[in-house]
Design a protein around this motif. Structure first.
Motif, short mmCIF file in Angstrom:
data_model
loop_
_atom_site.label_atom_id
_atom_site.label_comp_id
_atom_site.label_asym_id
_atom_site.label_seq_id
_atom_site.Cartn_x
_atom_site.Cartn_y
_atom_site.Cartn_z
N ASN A 13 -7.79 1.27 -5.63
CA ASN A 13 -7.41 2.68 -5.47
C ASN A 13 -6.11 3.01 -6.21
OD1 ASN A 13 -9.57 2.71 -3.70
ND2 ASN A 13 -8.32 2.86 -1.85
N ASN A 68 -3.69 1.90 -3.36
CA ASN A 68 -3.17 3.27 -3.31
C ASN A 68 -1.78 3.38 -3.94
OD1 ASN A 68 -5.09 3.11 -0.67
ND2 ASN A 68 -5.18 5.08 -1.71
N GLN A 114 0.84 -1.20 0.00
CA GLN A 114 0.00 0.00 0.00
C GLN A 114 0.87 1.25 0.00
OE1 GLN A 114 -2.77 0.53 3.30
NE2 GLN A 114 -4.17 1.70 1.99
N ALA A 122 -13.16 5.89 -3.63
CA ALA A 122 -12.22 4.91 -3.11
C ALA A 122 -12.94 3.62 -2.76
CB ALA A 122 -11.51 5.46 -1.89
N ARG A 130 -2.47 11.87 -1.96
CA ARG A 130 -3.81 12.44 -2.02
C ARG A 130 -3.83 13.84 -2.59
NH1 ARG A 130 -8.28 12.20 2.76
NH2 ARG A 130 -9.93 13.33 1.68
#
Length: 499
Positions: free
Chosen positions: A371, A346, A314, A458, A479
Motif C-alpha cells: 500500500n 501505507n 505503517q 489495497a 487517504r
C-alpha cells in the motif's frame, strides 16, 4: 481674617448642620450614592502567592531540581526564557516538566542510564539504569553537533507529547529564529540503544540473538544488541526533532533518531524528523515497530535500515526538500544472517528531482512494501530519476537475497527502475500484485491521495504480514482530506505551519 475668627466660623457651621438634622432635615442631606462617602468594600481573600520559580511574565525564576540554571535565551517569539540544562547522566528517574518561562538544553553527551549489557535476563549489577520522562509541550535544544542524548541498554525514554503539544528537540538557532529551509546539522540528535537481536556481532564466532552479540553504534562510543526481541526502551509519542545530525567522522554520523537494537516492547508513534543532515531515522537491527512517521527535508536517507532490522512501519510520509535529500529509503543489511526484513505499509514518499533512487535495496535486505506510493519530481537522471534500485550483494542473486516484496505499490517517477543492467528491480516489482510501475501522480496538497492513488486496490491481508499492522482499504499514508493524523503536531508539511 484671624485664626481665632476662622475657628469661630467652622464651629458655627457644624452647629447649624447638627441643628438641621435634629429638626428632621434628613431630606436636605445627600443620601448614599448622591455625593456621600461610599460604604467600605466587602472583605476579600487575597490570592495565594505564586509557586517558587513561577514566572511573572518573563523567565522562570529558577530551574527544577536536578537541572542546572545556565541563564536565559530570547526565543523567536520575543519571550525571554529560563534555560535549564539536563545533567550529563540520568540515573533513577528524571522528569522534564512543562513550566511557563522555561526551556531546556543539553550540553555535550547526555546519557540516560549506564550500559546494562545485552542480557535482558541478567543485566549488569554495577551499572545504574535511568528513566527520562519528558512532559507534553517541552522544548529541548542543543547548540552544537556533539550535543545529543543517548538512551543506553536497560534504560528508557518516555516522551509524553500530544497532538496539540508535541515535545520538540531542536537547535539553538531554531529557538532564536535564525534557521532557514536548508538549515541542517545544528545539533546531534537522539540515540536509543536496546538489547534486541542484531546481525553484526563484534568478534568471531558470536551468534546473533545471543547476549554476547553486540556492536558499537554509529556516531558515538556506546553498544547495542543482545538477546531480547521484546526489550522495552520506553515510549515515544508526538515528538518532533529538527535541524539535527552531525558527522563525527567520515561515514560515521549522528542521525535525527538512531534506533539500534531496539526491541518491540518499545512504543514509537507520531514522530517527525525535519532537516537532519544525515538520515531521518536509521534502524540498526532490532525489532521495534512504529507508526505515524513524518520525514521532511532530511539530507541523506529519510529511512535507513541495516544489520538485521526486523520490524514493521505503517503510515509514513516522506517529503524531500528541493535542495537536499538522497534516497527516501535505503534498505541494507550485512553479509551475515539474519538479513534485514523491514515491512512497510501505507507510506507516501515524495522525492525531489535528482538525489538517489526513491528506494534502494542492497547488501542482503529483504524489504517488503504494501500500500505504498513513491513519486519523484522530473529532472533527475539514472538512479536520481528512478523509484526503485535493487543492488544484490549475492552473485548470482538467490530467491531470498535483496528481492523484497511489493504489493499494491504505486510508482510515479520519471523512470520506474534503475536496474543496473540485471533486471532485478523490475522482476521484484512484477512478482507482486496490484502494482503500478508507470503511474501518474494525482496527489493533492503534496501527499494526500488523488483519484489515481485511490483507484489502486489495497493489500487485503496486512495483519498476516505483521500483527502490528492495521488492516485498511486504501494505499498511501493519507487517504483523503478528512484523514488528518498528521495535523497539529508537525511542521513544514503545509505553508501555514513553517518549521
Amino acid at each position: 481674617m484671624s485664626a481665632r475668627n476662622n475657628l469661630k466660623t467652622l464651629l458655627a457651621t457644624l452647629s447649624a448642620v447638627a441643628a438641621l438634622s435634629a429638626c428632621g432635615g434628613a431630606d436636605e442631606v445627600a443620601s448614599p450614592g448622591e455625593g456621600a462617602f461610599a460604604p467600605p468594600p466587602p472583605a476579600t481573600t487575597p490570592p495565594p502567592p505564586p509557586p517558587a520559580g513561577a514566572p511573572t511574565g518573563g523567565p522562570a525564576a529558577d530551574c527544577p531540581s536536578g537541572f542546572a540554571n545556565v541563564g536565559t535565551i530570547l526565543d523567536r517569539e520575543g519571550a525571554t526564557l529560563r534555560v535549564c540544562q539536563l545533567p550529563s547522566l540520568v540515573t533513577g528517574g528524571l522528569v522534564v516538566p512543562k513550566r511557563e518561562g522555561t526551556i531546556y538544553t543539553i550540553s555535550g553527551r547526555t546519557d540516560v542510564g549506564q550500559d546494562q549489557g545485552g542480557d535482558v535476563n541478567a543485566p549488569s549489577t554495577t551499572a545504574a539504569d535511568g528513566v527520562l520522562t519528558i512532559e507534553a509541550g517541552v522544548r529541548i535544544f542543543g547548540s552544537a553537533g556533539l550535543d545529543y542524548i543517548v538512551v543506553n541498554r536497560g534504560s528508557q525514554i518516555n516522551v509524553q507529547g500530544t497532538a496539540t503539544e508535541p515535545v520538540i528537540m531542536t537547535s539553538r538557532q531554531s529557538i532564536e529564529g535564525s534557521t532557514t529551509a536548508d538549515s541542517i546539522g545544528q545539533w546531534g540528535g537522539l540515540v536509543i540503544l536496546g538489547r534486541a537481536p542484531i546481525s553484526n556481532c563484534d568478534g568471531v564466532g558470536v551468534t546473533p540473538g545471543t547476549a554476547a552479540c553486540q556492536a558499537q553504534v554509529e556516531g558515538t562510543n556506546a553498544f547495542y544488541g543482545g538477546n531480547g526481541p521484546a526489550d522495552n526502551s520506553g515510549s515515544i509519542r508526538y515528538l518532533r526533532i529538527q535541524h539535527s545530525g552531525f558527522q563525527v567522522l567520515p561515514n560515521n554520523e549522528l542521525n535525527g533518531i538512531t534506533l539500534a537494537g531496539v526491541g518491540n516492547g518499545t512504543t514509537i508513534e507520531y514522530v517527525q524528523v525535519h532537516n537532519s543532515s544525515d538520515d531521518g531515522i536509521e534502524w540498526f537491527g532490532g525489532t521495534v515497530n512504529a507508526r505515524y512517521l513524518v520525514m521532511t527535508g532530511n539530507d541523506d536517507d529519510s529511512f535507513d535500515t541495516d544489520v538485521g532490522f526486523n520490524g514493521a512501519i505503517q503510515f509514513a510520509i516522506i517529503v524531500q526538500r528541493a535542495n537536499g535529500g538522497d534516497r527516501m529509503n535505503e534498505m541494507s543489511a550485512s553479509t551475515r544472517e539474519p538479513v534485514s526484513s523491514p515491512k512497510i505499509a501505507n507510506a507516501t514518499f515524495v522525492g525531489r528531482a535528482g538525489g538517489g533512487a526513491g528506494i534502494i535495496l542492497n547488501s542482503g535486505s529483504n524489504a517488503q512494501y504494501y500500500n505504498t506510493i513513491v513519486t519523484k519530481a522530473a529532472g533527475g537522471t539514472g538512479a536520481g530519476a528512478a523509484c526503485l534500485d535493487v543492488d544484490d550483494a549475492v552473485s548470482p542473486p538467490t530467491a531470498t537475497s535483496t528481492r523484497g516484496g511489493f504489493n499494491s505499490v504505486f510508482f510515479a517517477c520519471p523512470t520506474a527502475f534503475d536496474d543496473d543492467a540485471d533486471g532485478a528491480a523490475a522482476a521484484a516489482f512484477a512478482a507482486g500484485a496490484n502494482n503500478t510501475a508507470t503511474g501518474t501522480s494525482t496527489l493533492t496538497n503534496t501527499f494526500v491521495n488523488g483519484a489515481n492513488e485511490a483507484a489502486v486496490p489495497a493489500y487485503g491481508s496486512l495483519t498476516t504480514v505483521s500483527p502490528f499492522f492495521q488492516q485498511v482499504d486504501y494505499i498511501g499514508a493519507v487517504r483523503d482530506a478528512n484523514d488528518t493524523w498528521w495535523q497539529g503536531w508537525t511542521c513544514g508539511l503545509t505553508a501555514d505551519t513553517p518549521c
